[in-house]
Design an enzyme around this catalytic site. Structure first.
Site, mmCIF file in Angstrom:
data_model
loop_
_atom_site.group_PDB
_atom_site.id
_atom_site.type_symbol
_atom_site.label_atom_id
_atom_site.label_comp_id
_atom_site.label_asym_id
_atom_site.label_seq_id
_atom_site.Cartn_x
_atom_site.Cartn_y
_atom_site.Cartn_z
ATOM 1 N N SER A 133 -36.426 49.223 -7.303
ATOM 2 C CA SER A 133 -36.293 49.894 -6.013
ATOM 3 C C SER A 133 -34.968 50.619 -5.956
ATOM 4 O O SER A 133 -34.036 50.299 -6.707
ATOM 5 C CB SER A 133 -36.359 48.852 -4.882
ATOM 6 O OG SER A 133 -35.997 49.398 -3.639
ATOM 7 N N TYR A 146 -34.017 41.156 -0.254
ATOM 8 C CA TYR A 146 -34.747 42.053 -1.149
ATOM 9 C C TYR A 146 -33.791 42.705 -2.144
ATOM 10 O O TYR A 146 -34.077 42.797 -3.341
ATOM 11 C CB TYR A 146 -35.465 43.113 -0.311
ATOM 12 C CG TYR A 146 -36.472 43.950 -1.061
ATOM 13 C CD1 TYR A 146 -37.743 43.461 -1.330
ATOM 14 C CD2 TYR A 146 -36.168 45.246 -1.465
ATOM 15 C CE1 TYR A 146 -38.686 44.233 -1.989
ATOM 16 C CE2 TYR A 146 -37.097 46.021 -2.136
ATOM 17 C CZ TYR A 146 -38.355 45.508 -2.399
ATOM 18 O OH TYR A 146 -39.273 46.282 -3.064
#
Length: 276
Positions: A133, A146
Site C-alpha cells: 500500500s 494498517y
C-alpha cells in the site's frame, strides 16, 4: 497447460478484479475468500474458489493442500492480497486489535509463503506478489495499525528478495494508493469491536475527521482514486514480464509518497503527511 495462481482476499475489490482479469488471460485462478458464502458466489461467477482464512494456520494448510491437489503439486504464482483495516489513533489501539490485524495482514501472508516455498523450490520458479500500500511507504494519522502491517510487509518482502537464490523465483511488491474497494466499509467491523473512541482523548478528531470518513465517506471517491483494474494491470506485468520489477506503484499518491520519503527531510515530510 494454463499457468496457475493462488489469490487471497477475493470476495471483492482488488482480489476479485484480479481473479477475473487473470482468468480472462488464460490463467487458472484459485480465488480464495475467508467466508464460504463468498466462495460459493465466486463459483457461480465461473471461478475456482475455496476458503482460506489468513488468521488460521489450519485454513492455510487446508487451502494449500486443495490447491496442490488440483494442480498435481505445482503452482506458478501467489498473489497475497487479503487484508483489512482497523482505523484508530495509535494510542487507542489495544493489544488485541494489533494482534488480530497482524495475524491476517502479516503473519498469515508470510506463513502462506513459507508453506509454499518447498513447492517453488522443487520446481525452480514462481512469482510471489505481495499487495502492500501507499501506507507501506508513508504513515498517515488514524491508520497506525494498517501502516504497521504494511511497513512490516515491505521489510520482509525485501528480505526474502535479498535471501532468494533461485533465479526463476521473484518476490514482488505492488503499492496501491486509493483504489475503489470495500475496505472502508469492512473496516467498521474492527473499529466497532476494538476502539473505545467515546472515551479517547482524541474524541474530537474521531467526531470531526475519522468517523465521518469511515461512515459518511463510504461510496464517495477519493481524489486520485482508480478502479481495481489499475492494480490488475500492474499485477499482470509482475506475473508475465520476463524481468518483473521489485515494486509497482499504482496511483499518483503512491508515487508522491515515495518521493516525499526519499527526498525530503523528515520534519518537512511530517508537515505534508500530517495534513493527509
Amino acid at each position: 497447460m494454463a499457468r496457475t495462481i493462488l489469490i487471497t482476499g477475493c470476495s471483492s475489490g482488488i482480489g476479485l478484479d484480479a481473479a477475473h482479469g487473470l482468468k480472462a488471460r488464460g490463467w487458472r485462478v484459485f480465488a480464495t475468500c475467508r467466508k464460504p458464502d463468498d466462495c460459493a458466489r465466486l463459483e457461480t461467477e465461473g471461478l475456482e474458489s475455496f476458503p482460506l482464512d489468513l488468521a488460521s494456520e489450519e485454513s492455510i494448510q487446508s487451502a494449500i493442500a486443495e490447491t496442490l491437489s488440483r494442480t498435481g503439486g505445482t503452482l506458478d504464482a501467489l498473489f497475497n492480497n487479503g487484508a483489512f483495516a482497523c482505523p484508530a489513533f495509535a494510542e487507542d489501539l489495544p493489544r488485541g486489535a494489533l494482534r488480530e490485524i497482524f495475524e491476517t495482514n502479516l503473519f498469515g501472508q508470510f506463513d502462506l509463503i513459507n508453506r509454499l516455498m518447498p513447492t517453488f523450490r522443487a520446481q525452480g520458479h514462481g512469482r510471489i506478489v505481495n499487495n502492500s500500500s501507499v501506507l507501506g511507504l508513508a504513515a498517515v494519522r488514524g491508520r497506525g495499525a494498517y501502516v504497521a502491517t504494511k511497513f512490516a510487509m515491505e521489510g520482509l518482502t525485501d528480505t526474502y528478495r535479498l535471501e532468494n537464490r533461485i533465479p526463476g523465483l521473484h518476490f514482488i511488491l505492488i503499492e496501491p494508493g486509493p483504489i475503489t474497494s470495500d475496505i472502508r466499509l469492512k473496516a467498521r467491523v474492527a473499529f466497532e469491536k476494538w476502539i473505545d473512541w467515546q472515551n479517547s482523548p482524541n474524541r474530537e478528531q474521531y467526531e470531526s475527521v475519522l468517523r465521518p470518513r469511515l461512515y459518511a465517506g463510504v461510496g464517495k471517491k477519493d481524489q486520485w482514486e482508480l478502479p481495481a483494474s489499475a492494480v490488475t494491470a500492474k499485477l499482470i506485468h509482475a506475473l508475465e514480464s520476463e524481468r518483473p520489477k521489485p515494486r509497482y506503484f499504482v496511483t499518483v499518491p503512491t508515487y508522491a509518497a515515495s518521493l516525499i520519503k526519499r527526498l525530503m527531510p523528515t520534519r518537512i515530510a511530517d508537515r505534508i503527511l500530517r495534513k493527509s
